[in-house]
Design a protein around this motif. Structure first.
Motif, PDB file in Angstrom:
ATOM      1  N   VAL A  22       0.817  -1.210   0.000  1.00  0.00           N
ATOM      2  CA  VAL A  22       0.000   0.000   0.000  1.00  0.00           C
ATOM      3  C   VAL A  22       0.852   1.262   0.000  1.00  0.00           C
ATOM      4  O   VAL A  22       0.501   2.274  -0.631  1.00  0.00           O
ATOM      5  CB  VAL A  22      -0.982  -0.005   1.198  1.00  0.00           C
ATOM      6  CG1 VAL A  22      -0.234   0.005   2.530  1.00  0.00           C
ATOM      7  CG2 VAL A  22      -1.947   1.166   1.118  1.00  0.00           C
ATOM      8  N   ASP A  23       1.995   1.244   0.688  1.00  0.00           N
ATOM      9  CA  ASP A  23       2.811   2.454   0.800  1.00  0.00           C
ATOM     10  C   ASP A  23       3.377   2.885  -0.550  1.00  0.00           C
ATOM     11  O   ASP A  23       3.263   4.053  -0.946  1.00  0.00           O
ATOM     12  CB  ASP A  23       3.955   2.234   1.799  1.00  0.00           C
ATOM     13  CG  ASP A  23       3.455   2.008   3.208  1.00  0.00           C
ATOM     14  OD1 ASP A  23       2.413   2.588   3.567  1.00  0.00           O
ATOM     15  OD2 ASP A  23       4.093   1.234   3.953  1.00  0.00           O
ATOM     16  N   GLY A  38       8.190   4.276  -1.129  1.00  0.00           N
ATOM     17  CA  GLY A  38       7.166   4.426  -0.103  1.00  0.00           C
ATOM     18  C   GLY A  38       7.707   4.440   1.303  1.00  0.00           C
ATOM     19  O   GLY A  38       6.973   4.152   2.252  1.00  0.00           O
ATOM     20  N   HIS A  39       8.974   4.787   1.477  1.00  0.00           N
ATOM     21  CA  HIS A  39       9.542   4.887   2.822  1.00  0.00           C
ATOM     22  C   HIS A  39       8.925   6.055   3.584  1.00  0.00           C
ATOM     23  O   HIS A  39       8.608   7.092   3.010  1.00  0.00           O
ATOM     24  CB  HIS A  39      11.060   5.107   2.761  1.00  0.00           C
ATOM     25  CG  HIS A  39      11.831   3.891   2.365  1.00  0.00           C
ATOM     26  ND1 HIS A  39      12.262   3.671   1.075  1.00  0.00           N
ATOM     27  CD2 HIS A  39      12.253   2.824   3.092  1.00  0.00           C
ATOM     28  CE1 HIS A  39      12.922   2.524   1.026  1.00  0.00           C
ATOM     29  NE2 HIS A  39      12.922   1.990   2.228  1.00  0.00           N
ATOM     30  N   TYR A  40       8.811   5.874   4.896  1.00  0.00           N
ATOM     31  CA  TYR A  40       8.323   6.952   5.761  1.00  0.00           C
ATOM     32  C   TYR A  40       9.521   7.767   6.245  1.00  0.00           C
ATOM     33  O   TYR A  40      10.195   7.423   7.218  1.00  0.00           O
ATOM     34  CB  TYR A  40       7.539   6.372   6.943  1.00  0.00           C
ATOM     35  CG  TYR A  40       6.161   5.905   6.563  1.00  0.00           C
ATOM     36  CD1 TYR A  40       5.042   6.704   6.781  1.00  0.00           C
ATOM     37  CD2 TYR A  40       5.974   4.663   5.957  1.00  0.00           C
ATOM     38  CE1 TYR A  40       3.768   6.285   6.415  1.00  0.00           C
ATOM     39  CE2 TYR A  40       4.707   4.228   5.590  1.00  0.00           C
ATOM     40  CZ  TYR A  40       3.613   5.048   5.823  1.00  0.00           C
ATOM     41  OH  TYR A  40       2.353   4.620   5.444  1.00  0.00           O
ATOM     42  N   ALA A  41       9.792   8.841   5.520  1.00  0.00           N
ATOM     43  CA  ALA A  41      10.863   9.784   5.850  1.00  0.00           C
ATOM     44  C   ALA A  41      10.565  11.059   5.070  1.00  0.00           C
ATOM     45  O   ALA A  41       9.707  11.063   4.184  1.00  0.00           O
ATOM     46  CB  ALA A  41      12.228   9.214   5.462  1.00  0.00           C
ATOM     47  N   GLN A  42      11.275  12.137   5.401  1.00  0.00           N
ATOM     48  CA  GLN A  42      11.025  13.412   4.741  1.00  0.00           C
ATOM     49  C   GLN A  42      12.314  13.992   4.157  1.00  0.00           C
ATOM     50  O   GLN A  42      13.389  13.845   4.746  1.00  0.00           O
ATOM     51  CB  GLN A  42      10.445  14.423   5.725  1.00  0.00           C
ATOM     52  CG  GLN A  42       9.107  14.040   6.304  1.00  0.00           C
ATOM     53  CD  GLN A  42       8.492  15.148   7.139  1.00  0.00           C
ATOM     54  OE1 GLN A  42       7.783  16.018   6.644  1.00  0.00           O
ATOM     55  NE2 GLN A  42       8.782  15.123   8.428  1.00  0.00           N
ATOM     56  N   ILE A  43      12.180  14.622   3.018  1.00  0.00           N
ATOM     57  CA  ILE A  43      13.254  15.411   2.432  1.00  0.00           C
ATOM     58  C   ILE A  43      12.935  16.889   2.666  1.00  0.00           C
ATOM     59  O   ILE A  43      11.838  17.343   2.347  1.00  0.00           O
ATOM     60  CB  ILE A  43      13.399  15.155   0.921  1.00  0.00           C
ATOM     61  CG1 ILE A  43      13.790  13.701   0.649  1.00  0.00           C
ATOM     62  CG2 ILE A  43      14.418  16.118   0.305  1.00  0.00           C
ATOM     63  CD1 ILE A  43      15.214  13.355   0.994  1.00  0.00           C
ATOM     64  N   LEU A  67       5.592   9.994   1.353  1.00  0.00           N
ATOM     65  CA  LEU A  67       4.708   9.649   2.474  1.00  0.00           C
ATOM     66  C   LEU A  67       5.149  10.239   3.801  1.00  0.00           C
ATOM     67  O   LEU A  67       4.465  10.053   4.820  1.00  0.00           O
ATOM     68  CB  LEU A  67       4.616   8.121   2.635  1.00  0.00           C
ATOM     69  CG  LEU A  67       4.286   7.296   1.394  1.00  0.00           C
ATOM     70  CD1 LEU A  67       4.042   5.850   1.791  1.00  0.00           C
ATOM     71  CD2 LEU A  67       3.091   7.858   0.654  1.00  0.00           C
ATOM     72  N   GLY A  68       6.261  10.937   3.819  1.00  0.00           N
ATOM     73  CA  GLY A  68       6.857  11.360   5.083  1.00  0.00           C
ATOM     74  C   GLY A  68       6.015  12.279   5.931  1.00  0.00           C
ATOM     75  O   GLY A  68       6.204  12.358   7.152  1.00  0.00           O
ATOM     76  N   GLN A 106      -3.750   7.175   7.591  1.00  0.00           N
ATOM     77  CA  GLN A 106      -4.146   8.097   6.518  1.00  0.00           C
ATOM     78  C   GLN A 106      -3.779   7.539   5.145  1.00  0.00           C
ATOM     79  O   GLN A 106      -4.520   7.725   4.170  1.00  0.00           O
ATOM     80  CB  GLN A 106      -3.485   9.461   6.738  1.00  0.00           C
ATOM     81  CG  GLN A 106      -4.015  10.222   7.944  1.00  0.00           C
ATOM     82  CD  GLN A 106      -3.204  11.453   8.261  1.00  0.00           C
ATOM     83  OE1 GLN A 106      -1.971  11.484   8.051  1.00  0.00           O
ATOM     84  NE2 GLN A 106      -3.846  12.487   8.794  1.00  0.00           N
ATOM     85  N   ILE A 107      -2.646   6.856   5.062  1.00  0.00           N
ATOM     86  CA  ILE A 107      -2.233   6.252   3.791  1.00  0.00           C
ATOM     87  C   ILE A 107      -3.216   5.167   3.380  1.00  0.00           C
ATOM     88  O   ILE A 107      -3.622   5.075   2.209  1.00  0.00           O
ATOM     89  CB  ILE A 107      -0.803   5.675   3.902  1.00  0.00           C
ATOM     90  CG1 ILE A 107       0.221   6.804   4.036  1.00  0.00           C
ATOM     91  CG2 ILE A 107      -0.473   4.797   2.690  1.00  0.00           C
ATOM     92  CD1 ILE A 107       0.251   7.747   2.845  1.00  0.00           C
ATOM     93  N   ARG A 108      -3.630   4.331   4.320  1.00  0.00           N
ATOM     94  CA  ARG A 108      -4.592   3.275   3.993  1.00  0.00           C
ATOM     95  C   ARG A 108      -5.932   3.880   3.561  1.00  0.00           C
ATOM     96  O   ARG A 108      -6.572   3.389   2.629  1.00  0.00           O
ATOM     97  CB  ARG A 108      -4.779   2.344   5.190  1.00  0.00           C
ATOM     98  CG  ARG A 108      -3.559   1.453   5.463  1.00  0.00           C
ATOM     99  CD  ARG A 108      -3.934   0.246   6.287  1.00  0.00           C
ATOM    100  NE  ARG A 108      -2.782  -0.613   6.550  1.00  0.00           N
ATOM    101  CZ  ARG A 108      -2.319  -1.530   5.704  1.00  0.00           C
ATOM    102  NH1 ARG A 108      -2.912  -1.694   4.526  1.00  0.00           N
ATOM    103  NH2 ARG A 108      -1.275  -2.276   6.026  1.00  0.00           N
TER     104      ARG A 108
END
Length: 364
Positions: free
Chosen positions: A11-12, A125-130, A168-169, A175-177
């Motif tokens: 899903v991510d 789809g990693h959970y991190a931010q740029i 996705l960060g 919320q993603i689901r």
């Protein structure tokens, strides 16, 4: 930008690809075939890279309206991740294959191939931010700390970050689901994969034993007394308590843990819990997400993918780093990775080569 969206079939990565399209990029979905026996369908939430996953990714790509390809990287994955995993355990170390996969497959092999084909960047789809700051891209923790994956991305250097997107960060997993369901993605309720993807049943000891064969040896205490036997030192890691099968209990009844693995003699050393606490961590194979730290710098140090961040002081010298923790922590094994933070920003990472205990704590 022309962007390759890495689509695992979960899903991510599905929502990440869709968001890149929404942002106006020219997106192509790519599923990495990493398994050499991908014909096996998923039987649980464990594992990934099956034909079922590739099919799920393709259906999402069709729904979003982007081209979709499967890139065979099974041999590269076998050499750079699986073989490295076996070699590390054989040497008495405890590796993190997810970091190696990110370093050598997703942001080396995949990114290199994408650039060679004329693409500008890779999205995952990693959970991190740029975060863009002073003309430079920084890697930061995700908003959803329960899903934050910045630890396993700590191996990325500045050039790789410049060509990476993590859409996705800024969003939580629920919320993603919900977004996936609203987009009509069939993977909206698909269980997350977890543990080591190429050990689908989660039995690392059994998997290693099938690869390396049984190698019986002694389990000894810190005085050298034999207190048990094992079928392979490679199956043990520092801090382990369960599954030791010790035949000689301590006189005081205290629990014992693995405190050292000695592959040269095929010996596992056990001791009391107090011997596990360390506050100095040394590492090499440093990877900096920007300029390397100069001199002593105050950092937060994370030693496991879902571990707590510990205040520390780091000193980098060439390809090595020494991290002095403000508090002792237990069960730290060579082969694991230490990832350093400045607030939410990832500074970089190193592979742990050794630990120690100081007589004094780092000042607050």
């Amino acid at each position: 930008m022309r962007v390759v969206a890495a689509m695992s079939g979960g899903v991510d990565s599905a929502v990440a690809a869709a968001r890149m399209v929404d942002a106006g990029h020219e997106v192509v979905g790519v599923h990495l075939a990493l398994s050499q026996s991908a014909a096996t369908l998923r039987e649980s939430a464990r594992g990934c890279c099956t034909i079922e996953d590739a099919g799920d990714a393709r259906r999402v790509a069709d729904k979003v309206g982007i081209p979709f390809y499967v890139w065979d990287m099974a041999q590269r994955f076998q050499e750079d991740v699986v073989a490295d995993f076996v070699a590390e355990y054989t040497a008495g170390r405890t590796p993190n294959p997810c970091l190696r996969c990110n370093e050598r497959i997703k942001f080396a092999a995949l990114l290199d191939k994408a650039l060679a084909l004329g693409f500008d960047a890779v999205a995952t789809g990693h959970y991190a931010q740029i975060v863009e700051r002073d003309g430079r891209r920084e890697l930061h923790r995700a908003v959803d700390m329960a899903k934050d994956q910045s630890y396993v991305l700590g191996v990325l250097d500045a050039d790789q970050l410049a060509r990476s997107f993590f859409p996705l960060g800024d969003t939580t997993k629920p919320q993603i689901r919900q977004e996936a369901a609203e987009r009509g993605f069939s993977v909206a309720k698909k269980p997350d994969s977890h543990d080591i993807c190429f050990i689908a049943d989660g039995d690392t000891k059994g998997w290693l034993t099938r690869r390396l064969g049984e190698q019986p040896g002694d389990i000894v205490d810190t005085d050298g007394e034999v207190v048990g036997r094992h079928e392979g030192a490679f199956a043990y890691t520092v801090g382990q308590r369960r599954g030791l099968g010790l035949k000689v209990p301590r006189a005081d009844g205290a629990r014992r843990f693995v405190v050292d693995v000695q592959p040269s003699t095929n010996t596992v050393v056990v001791g009391t819990e107090d011997l596990l606490g360390v506050d100095i961590v040394r590492g090499d194979h440093t990877r900096w997400c920007g300029p390397p730290p100069a001199g002593e710098v105050r950092v937060g140090a994370q030693l496991r993918a879902h571990g707590e961040e510990i205040p520390a002081v780091a000193t980098a010298t060439g390809d090595s780093v020494e991290v002095r923790l403000r508090q002792r922590t237990r069960g730290v094994s060579p082969g694991q990775s230490v990832v350093l933070y400045d607030g939410t920003r990832v500074i970089g990472s190193a592979t742990i080569t050794g630990t120690d205990r100081s007589s004094a704590r780092v000042a607050s």
